[in-house]
Design a protein around this motif. Structure first.
Motif, mmCIF file in Angstrom:
data_model
loop_
_atom_site.group_PDB
_atom_site.id
_atom_site.type_symbol
_atom_site.label_atom_id
_atom_site.label_comp_id
_atom_site.label_asym_id
_atom_site.label_seq_id
_atom_site.Cartn_x
_atom_site.Cartn_y
_atom_site.Cartn_z
ATOM 1 N N PHE A 56 34.634 54.540 48.678
ATOM 2 C CA PHE A 56 35.794 54.244 48.403
ATOM 3 C C PHE A 56 36.671 54.046 49.654
ATOM 4 C CE2 PHE A 56 36.865 54.108 43.858
ATOM 5 C CZ PHE A 56 35.638 54.493 43.015
ATOM 6 N N ASN A 61 37.521 47.821 48.478
ATOM 7 C CA ASN A 61 38.416 47.899 47.235
ATOM 8 C C ASN A 61 39.133 46.700 46.659
ATOM 9 O OD1 ASN A 61 38.093 50.707 46.976
ATOM 10 N ND2 ASN A 61 39.274 50.937 49.052
ATOM 11 N N TYR A 63 37.886 42.858 44.437
ATOM 12 C CA TYR A 63 36.997 42.186 43.683
ATOM 13 C C TYR A 63 35.372 41.941 44.353
ATOM 14 C CZ TYR A 63 40.935 40.727 40.747
ATOM 15 O OH TYR A 63 42.109 40.618 39.989
ATOM 16 N N PRO A 98 31.150 47.100 32.778
ATOM 17 C CA PRO A 98 31.715 48.409 32.506
ATOM 18 C C PRO A 98 31.302 49.383 31.236
ATOM 19 C CG PRO A 98 33.169 46.621 31.927
ATOM 20 C CD PRO A 98 31.901 46.138 32.346
ATOM 21 N N TRP A 243 32.536 57.310 33.834
ATOM 22 C CA TRP A 243 32.697 56.091 34.881
ATOM 23 C C TRP A 243 32.633 54.828 34.039
ATOM 24 C CZ3 TRP A 243 29.163 57.020 39.994
ATOM 25 C CH2 TRP A 243 29.720 58.139 40.448
ATOM 26 N N MET A 245 29.899 52.622 33.529
ATOM 27 C CA MET A 245 29.371 51.683 34.169
ATOM 28 C C MET A 245 27.912 51.636 33.452
ATOM 29 S SD MET A 245 30.984 50.760 36.715
ATOM 30 C CE MET A 245 30.232 50.231 38.017
ATOM 31 N N ALA A 269 33.026 44.485 36.889
ATOM 32 C CA ALA A 269 33.154 46.229 36.733
ATOM 33 C C ALA A 269 33.375 46.506 38.025
ATOM 34 C CB ALA A 269 31.667 46.610 36.271
ATOM 35 N N ASN A 270 33.890 48.002 37.996
ATOM 36 C CA ASN A 270 34.425 48.492 39.175
ATOM 37 C C ASN A 270 33.658 48.568 40.444
ATOM 38 O OD1 ASN A 270 34.477 51.087 41.220
ATOM 39 N ND2 ASN A 270 36.202 51.690 39.663
ATOM 40 N N GLY A 271 34.257 47.926 41.773
ATOM 41 C CA GLY A 271 33.293 47.520 42.846
ATOM 42 C C GLY A 271 32.887 48.810 43.524
ATOM 43 N N LEU A 273 32.185 51.854 42.763
ATOM 44 C CA LEU A 273 31.313 52.676 42.031
ATOM 45 C C LEU A 273 29.942 51.707 42.162
ATOM 46 C CD1 LEU A 273 33.219 54.275 39.012
ATOM 47 C CD2 LEU A 273 32.421 55.320 41.208
ATOM 48 N N GLN A 274 30.001 50.399 42.182
ATOM 49 C CA GLN A 274 28.714 49.636 42.043
ATOM 50 C C GLN A 274 27.972 49.986 43.411
ATOM 51 O OE1 GLN A 274 28.498 45.775 40.637
ATOM 52 N NE2 GLN A 274 30.636 45.936 39.924
#
Ligand code: PMP
Ligand code: GLN
Length: 385
Positions: A56, A61, A63, A98, A243, A245, A269-271, A273-274
């Motif tokens: 993070f 942060n 796309y 997600p 989360w 995911m 989906a959340n970047g 976290l990937q």
């Protein structure tokens, strides 16, 4: 509020609030031990948490690519090839999503047209039927046979018609805790041969399988893999249900249609976290050790219930233990689940919530993804009934 009230014509008239929300809320209101909704009451691995600040704070942060961070798709491809022997192309055949619920919904939306029939096994995880119906599809139910929750493949054969567009399966199975055998998968493969039926295979509990059994992913069977979406969830595998995911695997021509919906529904989906998950997945032991970890919990819970009047049904996978209660009371399972939460301080899920006709075999589902202390306290209440 203005006086005008919209004369809503619901697309989902029969749908209320999901049983998981209903029971967790009731548990909270009554300060009950919550063995209802399926989620761990313990933290995820420290090694996984330690990766969060790294990614993070790494300038990642914005796309990520629409189908998911490539490093994650690549390691997912390696994992499924190593475990199930089928190579999925990260470029065209793997999409990070997600959560599994979203993956299932998107696959259904991409393929089911009004009037199409979709075969579901009952009891069925509660998101399947609304996903079918909101798309105008018609669920066709095949009941698993209590108490082993085995499949009558002749009944499945009878359920197939020229209108059958899709079949949804789930192994290890929530809520029955049963698993499909290799023979089951071969029977399905045989039935679908020569049809254009698409399979959505919900495999979120792929690593939670016990007593030495092997997970029978559709991706192990060529005649199923060629027509299937495989849906997996990091929430179950890494104890991070919040989360949201997961990932979806499918042959290119199916995945192309999936992504047409995905890109306009959520896009990505959340970047960060990937990236976290891509690094954490390098540790194969983190998922391969799960079966042992949860089997011990299951066995602990069962040992604590040894002299209770509940009759445990086999739990071959998932983190659920079903308990039949005919020897204790004739109440309907929903009434009993509510009463036990209010009066005895323990919450569970009634299995009738997973049948379209509220069919009741007098069984309650208990989640054992909990600390031993919680399981012991819960079992003590159940033993006294
Ligand atoms: N399918 C089944 C059978 C499940 O039990 C769950 C989980 N809770 C899901 C799908 C949804 O998983 P997710 O939280 O990743 O959407
Ligand atoms: N899958 C979880 C269960 O079966 C709950 C997921 C949810 O609450 N939507 O309990």
């Amino acid at each position: 509020m203005p006086a005008y009230r919209h004369p809503v014509s619901s697309k989902l008239p029969a749908v209320g609030t999901t049983i998981f929300t209903v029971m967790s809320r009731l548990a909270q209101e009554h300060n009950a031990i919550n063995l209802s909704q399926g989620f761990p009451d313990f933290e995820c691995a420290p090694a996984l948490r330690a990766l969060i600040p790294k990614y993070f704070n790494a300038g990642l942060n914005q796309y990520p690519p629409m189908a998911g961070v490539m490093a994650l798709r690549e390691i997912i491809a390696e994992k499924s090839a190593a475990l199930y022997g089928t190579a999925y192309d990260p470029e065209h055949e793997i999409t990070v999503v997600p959560g599994a619920t979203y993956g299932i919904f998107t696959a259904v939306t991409a393929f089911v047209r009004p009037g199409d029939e979709v075969i579901v096994f009952e009891p069925a995880y509660d998101s399947y039927v609304p996903a079918i119906e909101v798309n105008g599809g018609k669920p066709v139910y095949v009941r698993l046979q209590y108490p082993a929750y085995s499949i009558d493949w002749q009944a499945v054969a009878r359920a197939i018609t020229p209108k059958t567009r899709m079949l949804i399966l789930n192994t290890p199975n929530n809520p029955t805790a049963s698993v499909f055998s290799a023979e089951d998968m071969r029977a399905l493969e045989g039935l679908l041969r020569g049809t254009d039926i698409v399979v959505v295979s919900d495999e979120v509990y792929e690593h939670l399988i016990y007593d030495g059994a092997e997970h029978q992913s559709v991706s192990r069977f060529a005649g199923l893999a060629e027509r299937s979406f495989v849906v997996s969830s990091f929430g179950k595998t890494y104890s991070v249900t919040g989360w949201k995911m997961g990932y979806v695997l499918a042959p290119k021509e199916l995945m192309t249609e999936f992504r047409k919906v995905h890109q306009f529904n959520v896009f990505v989906a959340n970047g960060p976290l990937q990236h976290v998950l891509a690094e954490h997945m390098k540790d194969r032991d983190a998922y391969l050790s799960l079966a042992d970890f949860y089997q011990k919990k299951r066995d602990f819970f069962l040992a604590e219930l040894a002299d209770s009047r509940f009759r445990p049904l086999p739990s071959r996978g998932t983190f659920f233990q079903n308990l039949a209660y005919k020897a204790i009371t004739g109440e309907l399972d929903r009434d009993l689940a509510v009463r036990l939460t209010r009066e005895k301080g323990i919450a569970s899920i009634p299995l009738s919530a997973f049948y379209h006709d509220a069919h009741c075999d007098r069984v309650l589902r208990f989640c054992f993804a909990k600390s031993e202390q919680t399981l012991a306290r819960g079992a003590a209440i159940l033993r006294a009934l």
